[in-house]
Design an enzyme around this catalytic site. Structure first.
Site, mmCIF file in Angstrom:
data_model
loop_
_atom_site.group_PDB
_atom_site.id
_atom_site.type_symbol
_atom_site.label_atom_id
_atom_site.label_comp_id
_atom_site.label_asym_id
_atom_site.label_seq_id
_atom_site.Cartn_x
_atom_site.Cartn_y
_atom_site.Cartn_z
ATOM 1 N N GLY A 43 24.811 74.987 16.416
ATOM 2 C CA GLY A 43 25.988 74.760 15.510
ATOM 3 C C GLY A 43 27.249 74.853 16.469
ATOM 4 O O GLY A 43 28.078 73.931 16.729
ATOM 5 N N SER A 44 27.506 76.134 17.081
ATOM 6 C CA SER A 44 28.845 76.123 17.582
ATOM 7 C C SER A 44 28.855 75.674 19.319
ATOM 8 O O SER A 44 27.845 75.776 19.899
ATOM 9 C CB SER A 44 29.188 77.690 17.777
ATOM 10 O OG SER A 44 28.291 78.638 18.303
ATOM 11 N N ARG A 68 39.030 97.332 23.164
ATOM 12 C CA ARG A 68 38.095 96.396 23.911
ATOM 13 C C ARG A 68 37.819 96.613 25.341
ATOM 14 O O ARG A 68 37.718 95.554 25.969
ATOM 15 C CB ARG A 68 37.830 95.070 23.421
ATOM 16 C CG ARG A 68 37.493 94.957 21.900
ATOM 17 C CD ARG A 68 37.507 93.473 21.389
ATOM 18 N NE ARG A 68 38.809 92.890 21.067
ATOM 19 C CZ ARG A 68 38.992 91.689 21.156
ATOM 20 N NH1 ARG A 68 38.136 90.794 21.215
ATOM 21 N NH2 ARG A 68 40.294 91.026 21.440
ATOM 22 N N HIS A 108 21.794 83.778 25.388
ATOM 23 C CA HIS A 108 22.462 84.995 25.510
ATOM 24 C C HIS A 108 22.173 85.491 27.114
ATOM 25 O O HIS A 108 22.926 86.493 27.390
ATOM 26 C CB HIS A 108 21.864 86.047 24.909
ATOM 27 C CG HIS A 108 22.167 86.070 23.459
ATOM 28 N ND1 HIS A 108 21.317 85.135 22.470
ATOM 29 C CD2 HIS A 108 23.078 86.691 22.426
ATOM 30 C CE1 HIS A 108 21.794 85.019 21.417
ATOM 31 N NE2 HIS A 108 22.748 85.997 21.182
ATOM 32 N N ARG A 141 29.889 91.597 23.478
ATOM 33 C CA ARG A 141 29.892 90.935 22.221
ATOM 34 C C ARG A 141 30.461 91.862 21.389
ATOM 35 O O ARG A 141 29.624 92.730 21.128
ATOM 36 C CB ARG A 141 28.653 90.331 21.862
ATOM 37 C CG ARG A 141 28.819 89.330 20.785
ATOM 38 C CD ARG A 141 29.326 87.824 21.163
ATOM 39 N NE ARG A 141 29.133 87.058 20.017
ATOM 40 C CZ ARG A 141 30.163 86.770 19.139
ATOM 41 N NH1 ARG A 141 31.369 87.375 19.463
ATOM 42 N NH2 ARG A 141 30.008 85.903 18.259
ATOM 43 N N CYS A 142 31.403 91.312 20.575
ATOM 44 C CA CYS A 142 32.242 92.245 19.716
ATOM 45 C C CYS A 142 32.475 91.331 18.108
ATOM 46 O O CYS A 142 32.754 90.069 18.575
ATOM 47 C CB CYS A 142 33.570 92.976 19.951
ATOM 48 S SG CYS A 142 33.309 94.016 21.371
ATOM 49 N N GLU A 176 17.444 91.418 9.449
ATOM 50 C CA GLU A 176 18.293 92.507 9.679
ATOM 51 C C GLU A 176 18.579 93.373 8.586
ATOM 52 O O GLU A 176 18.442 94.698 8.635
ATOM 53 C CB GLU A 176 19.860 92.079 10.094
ATOM 54 C CG GLU A 176 20.733 93.023 10.447
ATOM 55 C CD GLU A 176 21.880 92.176 10.850
ATOM 56 O OE1 GLU A 176 23.162 92.903 10.374
ATOM 57 O OE2 GLU A 176 21.773 91.328 11.795
ATOM 58 N N GLU A 216 14.703 82.023 17.341
ATOM 59 C CA GLU A 216 14.771 82.508 18.687
ATOM 60 C C GLU A 216 13.487 82.559 19.117
ATOM 61 O O GLU A 216 12.810 83.250 18.579
ATOM 62 C CB GLU A 216 15.571 83.976 18.668
ATOM 63 C CG GLU A 216 15.664 84.555 20.077
ATOM 64 C CD GLU A 216 14.284 85.268 20.353
ATOM 65 O OE1 GLU A 216 13.823 85.379 21.324
ATOM 66 O OE2 GLU A 216 13.663 86.201 19.294
ATOM 67 N N CYS A 257 20.127 79.795 19.950
ATOM 68 C CA CYS A 257 21.173 80.150 19.024
ATOM 69 C C CYS A 257 22.643 79.305 19.517
ATOM 70 O O CYS A 257 22.404 78.396 19.999
ATOM 71 C CB CYS A 257 21.649 81.765 19.417
ATOM 72 S SG CYS A 257 22.352 82.514 18.017
#
Length: 744
Positions: free
Chosen positions: A423-424, A18, A684, A506-507, A596, A656, A716
């Site tokens: 949430g996060s 990375r 983001h 972002r991975c 998606e 979003e 998000c």
């Protein structure tokens, strides 16, 4: 010059360790200067070319230079002059925004979990900047590599831009001619140009898009001052576009022949062979670049023989799979033998080119993987199979209807325009360090649990201090919203280093669905109970939905996605029941990936949407009417699946909407009965929106959503942001809500 026999469509650009992610984040944080960033990323590119040559891609132009600091669509748009950036910082402003400028919109790249930046077409003339791509070619040449420069094609670029305006295709083709001429002058003999839009049903009907492509490519290929063109068509089969591209006659044409493509279109190889003339080198994309199962080389050899070509590639870029199995030390030995990551897929490409006699060892390995996987007891679970078999056929429906549930949920005592988050909360360096220490056995279970509980307490206290209405526990115990559940569900395995780029820096590490899925025990209940004990306000239970778990995992190819989705839905339904029993009255079932997985071809979409909606409904099917079910969707064309989103029958749907300035809400009509939370803070981007900016977005949302149905929240989860950004942004969010409510 002849085209190489063994090649790939693209390779992971984040670096095996990375390196690109770390360089980007260090530069953005000011820890390294621009010179260090540029030298680091240059070294990464050259190291990648050396690595690919060592893996056997040693023919000239076998290696694609599909490089970009952030996104390949942005890189192409800047190269051909659709977008402009005066310097590196201006380029990153397009990606991330700053205190004064908002970033470009971001959405999913076809049916993958990769996000691309949406180019915005202005009225200005296209002003190509070919020096960008020439520099990439020349730096490789200086290091001893003849690489293949990469561009997204003109038809795809226009199809993915905003607004979609094909009246400018001739102008854009002229810009591409300028870029190709510059590459030719620099000595490049091959260039790769990708047209995946022709494998999808987008806003323009397929025959019309094919006609546009045929004219554009006939014009582009008529240029005499250009390299040879390798035209690729990843992500599915060409329909009307096949004849259009074949007649344009590029020097080489790639077709996607992955197992999923052939299952959906079994006659595709025959149509390809009939359409492609002898003047074009046909390149068979037989090695699946989307999934991680070892290829059945004997079956692929048969397809290759039918096509009559000796040129082999991957079906799509390998950016969608991890680097190599050599970095995995914890996978079960039998499972590891069934898998193939990017480097292993390159070996499969070469084995097909060599043939079964010259690559006997590779074919034997393939035979062994196919046989041992089919014979494994890890694939099937009789108890799970019976539960799925006992489900009612067709669609399922939660009772009572939404209107009655709304009345029952008034007991939550929520105000007008209730506020919440998705949430996060930020995954701080301290939390990540504690997780690493715990994983390495340097922090015992008791101390690790205490550290996580301290973080949950701080998150609850912060939300109460800011005045949010429905709280979350912040998810400090979760490394990833899918991997967390995969580690607790039977039927999955996870990797140590299987990193895949999602966007920019972002991975993610997608888990692997190996067999039937079940839940051995409760997964989230204790954390939700603890968080709820700290506040009198409702705290949401947080679950990831079955479609998203599948979309962000590597899935099985021996059962249907619908069957796997039902299995996961039943496991999550058990979790919903346990959360309710623990006193949790608000439960969020995230489905950000619902759009998606939408098939690229329109005729396959109804079946997908039916089982996707069914799996979500199964999760909440037996929830009490007093339990408020939330869901969340992000970075997708909401309007394309509006009926399906309504069909989820959630009580509250968050989406979003900040980057699009609420235009997504124009698709809301009387069939969409859910309460809705359009994001008013684009998480983001590192910028903190002002109270006035957020209030403006709330008022814009009220144009299409009645006040009694509108929620106020970020776009998000906040995992990737810092508390220095989160606290002021959430404070502004609450103040903006209060300002709007006061004026109602």
């Amino acid at each position: 010059m002849s085209f190489p026999h063994s090649t790939i469509e693209g390779y992971p650009r984040i670096g095996r360790n990375r390196e690109l992610k770390r360089a980007l984040e260090s530069y953005w944080a000011g820890r390294i200067d621009q010179e260090t960033f540029l030298s680091t990323t240059h070294a990464l590119r050259i190291d990648t070319y050396n690595h690919l040559r060592d893996l056997g891609l040693s023919e000239d132009y076998a290696i694609p230079a599909d490089v970009a600091y952030y996104d390949q669509v942005l890189e192409t748009a800047l190269t051909v002059g659709v977008l402009h950036a005066a310097d590196l910082d201006a380029e990153f402003t397009l990606c991330r925004g700053n205190d004064t400028d908002t970033p470009l919109e971001m959405t999913k790249w076809f049916d993958t979990n990769y996000h691309y930046l949406v180019p915005e077409l202005s009225g200005d003339a296209f002003d190509p900047a070919p020096e960008r791509i020439v520099r990439i070619f020349e730096e490789a040449l200086a290091a001893g590599h003849k690489v293949r420069p990469y561009l997204v094609g003109p038809v795809t670029l226009l199809a993915l831009s905003k607004p979609v305006d094909f009246s400018r295709v001739d102008e854009l083709v002229a810009a591409y001619k300028t870029v190709l001429a510059a590459l030719s002058d620099a000595g490049a003999e091959w260039v790769q140009i990708a047209e995946p839009a022709l494998t999808a049903d987008l806003s323009v009907p397929d025959p019309e898009l094919a006609a546009i492509a045929g004219e554009a490519w006939t014009d582009l290929l008529s240029a005499t001052d250009r390299p040879n063109v390798y035209l690729t068509s990843p992500y599915g089969s060409l329909r009307a576009g096949l004849d259009a591209l074949a007649k344009a006659a590029p020097e080489a044409l790639h077709v996607d022949l992955a197992p999923a493509t052939l299952q959906a279109d079994p006659d595709y190889p025959a149509r390809v062979r009939a359409a492609v003339g002898e003047q074009t080198t046909l390149v068979a994309g037989l090695i699946d670049g989307r999934n991680i199962w070892a290829g059945d080389l004997r079956a692929k050899e048969q397809v290759l023989s039918e096509l009559g070509t000796k040129h082999v590639s991957t079906s799509v870029s390998l950016q969608h799979v991890p680097h190599t199995l050599n970095d995995e030390k914890s996978l079960p030995v039998d499972v590891a033998g069934w898998l193939s990551f990017a480097d292993e897929k390159i070996a499969e490409v070469q084995a097909l080119v060599a043939g079964r006699f010259d690559a006997a060892e590779a074919f034997a390995r393939s035979d062994r993987a196919v046989r041992t996987r089919a014979e494994s007891t890890k694939l099937h679970n009789a108890v799970v199979a019976k539960r799925v078999a006992d489900l009612p056929e067709g669609q399922v429906q939660r009772e009572p209807a939404f209107a009655q549930r709304v009345e029952a949920q008034r007991s939550l005592g929520l105000p007008k325009l209730p506020t919440t988050t998705i949430g996060s909360f930020p995954q701080t360096a301290e939390i990540r360090r504690a997780r690493t220490l715990h994983r390495n056995g340097e922090l015992n279970d008791v101390d690790y649990d205490a550290r996580l509980r301290e973080e949950v307490r701080d998150v609850i206290e912060l939300q109460e201090r800011l005045g949010l209405d429905v709280l979350v526990h912040g998810e400090p115990e979760r490394n990833d919203m899918v991997q967390y559940f995969a580690e607790l569900l039977e039927g999955f395995v996870t990797t140590d280093n299987g990193w895949v780029q999602s966007y920019g820096s972002r991975c993610t590490r997608p888990p692997i669905v190996v067999g039937d899925v079940s839940r051995p025990e409760a997964m989230t209940v204790e954390w939700a109970k603890y968080a709820q004990s700290l506040s009198d306000k409702p705290v949401k239970g947080m679950l990831t939905g079955p479609v998203t778990i599948l979309a962000w995992s590597f899935t099985r190819d021996d059962v249907t996605l619908a069957e796997s989705a039902d299995q996961i839905a039943l496991a999550l339904a058990d979790e919903v029941a346990d959360l309710e029993a623990a006193g949790i009255n608000v439960i969020q079932i995230d489905e950000p990936a619902l759009r998606e997985l939408l098939p690229l071809r329109a005729d396959a979409r109804p079946e997908y949407l039916d089982w996707a909606v069914r799996s979500f409904r199964l999760v909440a099917l037996n929830a009490a009417p007093t339990t408020q079910i939330h869901t969340h969707l992000c970075y997708s064309e909401f309007g394309q699946i509006i009926d399906a989103v309504a069909g989820l029958d959630a009580d509250v749907t968050s989406i979003e909407a900040a980057r699009s300035r609420m235009e997504l809400l124009e698709d809301i009509d009387e069939t969409f009965h859910s309460e809705i939370g359009p994001g008013i803070w684009d998480i983001h981007s590192p910028r903190v929106p002002s109270v006035a900016e957020m209030a403006e977005l709330i008022r814009a949302a009220l144009v299409n959503v009645p006040v009694e149905r509108l929620w106020v929240n970020p776009d998000c989860g906040l995992k990737t942001r810092s508390y220095a950004e989160v606290e002021p942004a959430l404070r502004n969010l609450v103040l903006a809500r209060d300002e709007v409510v006061a004026a109602l």
